[in-house]
Design an enzyme around this catalytic site. Structure first.
Site, mmCIF file in Angstrom:
data_model
loop_
_atom_site.group_PDB
_atom_site.id
_atom_site.type_symbol
_atom_site.label_atom_id
_atom_site.label_comp_id
_atom_site.label_asym_id
_atom_site.label_seq_id
_atom_site.Cartn_x
_atom_site.Cartn_y
_atom_site.Cartn_z
ATOM 1 N N GLU A 26 45.431 67.448 3.486
ATOM 2 C CA GLU A 26 45.757 66.097 3.030
ATOM 3 C C GLU A 26 46.280 66.077 1.594
ATOM 4 O O GLU A 26 47.244 65.378 1.299
ATOM 5 C CB GLU A 26 44.508 65.220 3.170
ATOM 6 C CG GLU A 26 44.839 63.759 3.260
ATOM 7 C CD GLU A 26 43.641 62.886 3.027
ATOM 8 O OE1 GLU A 26 43.329 62.581 1.865
ATOM 9 O OE2 GLU A 26 43.006 62.491 4.018
ATOM 10 N N ARG A 83 47.747 58.332 6.449
ATOM 11 C CA ARG A 83 47.790 59.112 5.201
ATOM 12 C C ARG A 83 49.227 59.563 4.895
ATOM 13 O O ARG A 83 49.473 60.692 4.458
ATOM 14 C CB ARG A 83 46.890 60.350 5.287
ATOM 15 C CG ARG A 83 45.425 60.059 5.417
ATOM 16 C CD ARG A 83 44.856 59.353 4.193
ATOM 17 N NE ARG A 83 43.412 59.325 4.227
ATOM 18 C CZ ARG A 83 42.679 58.426 4.885
ATOM 19 N NH1 ARG A 83 43.261 57.451 5.544
ATOM 20 N NH2 ARG A 83 41.358 58.487 4.851
ATOM 21 N N SER A 141 38.570 64.045 1.695
ATOM 22 C CA SER A 141 38.875 64.820 2.906
ATOM 23 C C SER A 141 39.974 65.826 2.599
ATOM 24 O O SER A 141 41.027 65.453 2.069
ATOM 25 C CB SER A 141 39.388 63.899 4.018
ATOM 26 O OG SER A 141 38.416 62.947 4.332
HETATM 27 N N1 EPU Z 1 31.364 65.181 11.427
HETATM 28 C C1 EPU Z 1 30.633 66.286 11.779
HETATM 29 N N2 EPU Z 1 30.432 67.252 10.854
HETATM 30 C C2 EPU Z 1 30.921 67.150 9.587
HETATM 31 C C3 EPU Z 1 31.683 66.031 9.235
HETATM 32 C C4 EPU Z 1 31.894 65.040 10.176
HETATM 33 O O1 EPU Z 1 30.175 66.419 12.899
HETATM 34 O O2 EPU Z 1 30.693 68.069 8.798
HETATM 35 C C5 EPU Z 1 31.537 64.111 12.408
HETATM 36 C C6 EPU Z 1 30.709 62.891 11.996
HETATM 37 O O3 EPU Z 1 29.435 62.951 12.508
HETATM 38 C C7 EPU Z 1 31.500 61.759 12.581
HETATM 39 C C8 EPU Z 1 32.932 62.270 12.563
HETATM 40 O O4 EPU Z 1 32.881 63.656 12.379
HETATM 41 O O5 EPU Z 1 31.114 61.528 13.904
HETATM 42 C C9 EPU Z 1 33.799 61.601 11.522
HETATM 43 O O6 EPU Z 1 33.226 61.779 10.221
HETATM 44 P P1 EPU Z 1 33.248 60.608 9.143
HETATM 45 O O7 EPU Z 1 32.801 59.348 9.749
HETATM 46 O O8 EPU Z 1 32.538 61.076 7.936
HETATM 47 O O9 EPU Z 1 34.788 60.378 8.821
HETATM 48 P P2 EPU Z 1 35.949 61.423 8.635
HETATM 49 O O10 EPU Z 1 36.821 61.414 9.827
HETATM 50 O O11 EPU Z 1 35.405 62.715 8.180
HETATM 51 C C10 EPU Z 1 37.648 59.717 7.604
HETATM 52 C C11 EPU Z 1 38.585 59.724 6.434
HETATM 53 C C12 EPU Z 1 37.818 59.440 5.145
HETATM 54 C C13 EPU Z 1 37.187 58.059 5.278
HETATM 55 C C14 EPU Z 1 36.261 58.036 6.503
HETATM 56 C C15 EPU Z 1 35.735 56.669 6.794
HETATM 57 C C16 EPU Z 1 40.385 61.235 7.002
HETATM 58 C C17 EPU Z 1 40.962 62.592 6.807
HETATM 59 N N3 EPU Z 1 39.240 61.006 6.356
HETATM 60 O O12 EPU Z 1 36.724 60.781 7.387
HETATM 61 O O13 EPU Z 1 38.740 59.399 4.073
HETATM 62 O O14 EPU Z 1 36.445 57.721 4.126
HETATM 63 O O15 EPU Z 1 36.999 58.456 7.680
HETATM 64 O O16 EPU Z 1 36.754 55.841 7.265
HETATM 65 O O17 EPU Z 1 40.962 60.408 7.693
HETATM 66 C C18 EPU Z 1 39.754 60.742 2.382
HETATM 67 O O18 EPU Z 1 40.829 60.531 2.950
HETATM 68 O O19 EPU Z 1 39.668 61.460 1.363
HETATM 69 C C19 EPU Z 1 38.537 60.194 2.960
HETATM 70 C C20 EPU Z 1 37.334 60.462 2.445
#
Ligand code: EPU
Length: 371
Positions: free
Chosen positions: A367, A164, A267
């Site tokens: 972010e 990012r 995010s």
């Molecule tokens: N999780 C929780 N509770 C929550 C949210 C997440 O326990 O409230 C856990 C989920 O269960 C999962 C882990 O955290 O095991 C990761 O969550 P998720 O797969 O939804 O991905 P993320 O890390 O929250 C990142 C990117 C997203 C992207 C997704 C998929 C960042 C900051 N965010 O989200 O990007 O779509 O992976 O690759 O890197 C964005 O940048 O705006 C964005 C949406």
């Protein structure tokens, strides 16, 4: 060139926050841009480049000249035995561009479907989702320097992409002349250290178009757990790019709020990186911590999990709230009628940062760009 004064920005930022721009120029061609940069009444106003406003928190009116990128156009500009080279103008809607490339039979961008915003904004934060980052498909971009009006082209190394992150988010630590010199030197080098040779370009330039390198030997990227689940559930052993595109759209619809319905910027925090020692220390106390090993021995933690563990889901400050289904996303629960303010968003964000720091000793980094 269309110039508007005291223009509302509410429909131009995906949070739906109320704020105004002193001057807003709709940039529909490179000519518009050059006129705006040379116009005697605009010349001395600071410039801010606005794409889809989907990664932006407005905490007040912008006393600047907003350059709203509305340039359109997309085309195949080259091809070799390995790849298609596809170009899009900065104002193109990102998701529509992704869908169009797939319709043409050029795979590679499907994992990045449904990310809100414009093409010109995608390199700035090196958008990424479901195992693919923009840098994996990026070829080069054209940009114009806001002060001098000079055009320049940057390749991936020159953009200094990170998680990012890019050269467009840093600095400026140096002057344009040094960038130009750096650029020329870089052309003759086979490898270069981005940090050494480059300095920040934040607020210094406007990206006018981006070219992508889409591989002819396409292999689907299915490492992400939710995608693997789809492969299993649908019993498709060799999914097409269209299959992956459809699955990514479905996953995003399930997990993330549609900014057209509930204002948000995706995010809100980056997933933090910690050392192995720090990761082990947290796991000893919190065994269910979601973490991923990185190649360099460090670990990436799921910021959403950290925030969720602190009990933030559904909590709010004024009209700014933590999304019920995904703690990493802050939303405007007041809609366009009674929208949250940027101040409310930032107060909520700071409270989240404090509680995550107090419990885990980790500083979450926002972010979006806060103005
Ligand atoms: N999780 C929780 N509770 C929550 C949210 C997440 O326990 O409230 C856990 C989920 O269960 C999962 C882990 O955290 O095991 C990761 O969550 P998720 O797969 O939804 O991905 P993320 O890390 O929250 C990142 C990117 C997203 C992207 C997704 C998929 C960042 C900051 N965010 O989200 O990007 O779509 O992976 O690759 O890197 C964005 O940048 O705006 C964005 C949406």
């Amino acid at each position: 060139m269309m110039v508007e004064h005291n223009q509302s920005l509410q429909s131009y930022n995906s949070f739906g926050i109320l704020a105004r721009a002193q001057v807003l120029v709709r940039v529909r061609s490179e000519d518009d841009l050059r006129q705006a940069l040379h116009d005697p009444s605009l010349k001395f106003l600071p410039k801010f480049v606005l794409g889809g406003g989907s990664n932006l928190v407005l905490t007040g009116d912008l006393k600047v000249c907003v350059l709203k990128m509305e340039t359109l156009g997309r085309a195949l500009v080259g091809e070799d035995e390995r790849a298609y080279y596809v170009q899009a103008e900065a104002g193109e809607n990102w998701h529509d561009f992704v869908a169009w490339t797939l319709e043409q039979g050029w795979a590679g961008l499907e994992n990045l479907a449904m990310i809100p915003g414009t093409v010109g904004a995608t390199p700035v934060q090196n958008i990424g989702a479901y195992g693919v980052e923009l840098q994996d498909r990026f070829h080069e971009l054209d940009a114009i320097h806001l002060e001098t009006g000079e055009s320049f082209t940057l390749n991936a190394a020159q953009c200094a992409f990170g998680y990012r992150d890019s050269v467009f988010k840093h600095g400026p630590k140096s002057h344009w002349g040094e960038l130009k010199r750096g650029s020329e030197e870089l052309k003759s080098k086979t490898s270069f250290n981005a940090e050494q040779a480059f300095m920040g370009l934040a607020g210094q330039s406007v990206i006018t178009r981006v070219r992508f390198r889409l591989p002819k030997k396409w292999v689907p990227v299915l490492d992400y757990q939710d995608l693997q689940k789809r492969v299993k559930d649908f019993g498709v052993s060799k999914p097409s790019a269209q299959d992956v595109f459809g699955w990514v759209c479905d996953i995003r619809r399930e997990k993330l709020p549609d900014p057209k319905v509930i204002g948000n910027v995706g995010s809100f925090f980056k997933n933090p990186t910690v050392s192995e020692e720090q990761c082990k220390d947290i796991i000893a106390r919190e065994p269910s911590l979601v973490h991923y090993a990185l190649h360099d021995g460090n670990y990436k933690l799921a910021a959403g999990w950290l925030i969720d563990a602190c009990g933030w889901k559904g909590k709010s400050v004024g009209q700014a709230a933590v999304y019920e289904k995904q703690a990493l996303v802050l939303v405007n629960k007041g809609g366009l009628e009674m929208p949250c303010t940027g101040g409310e968003v930032m107060t909520l964000a700071r409270a989240i940062q404090t509680s995550v720091y107090e419990r885990f000793g980790i500083r979450l980094e926002p972010e979006p760009l806060v103005l």
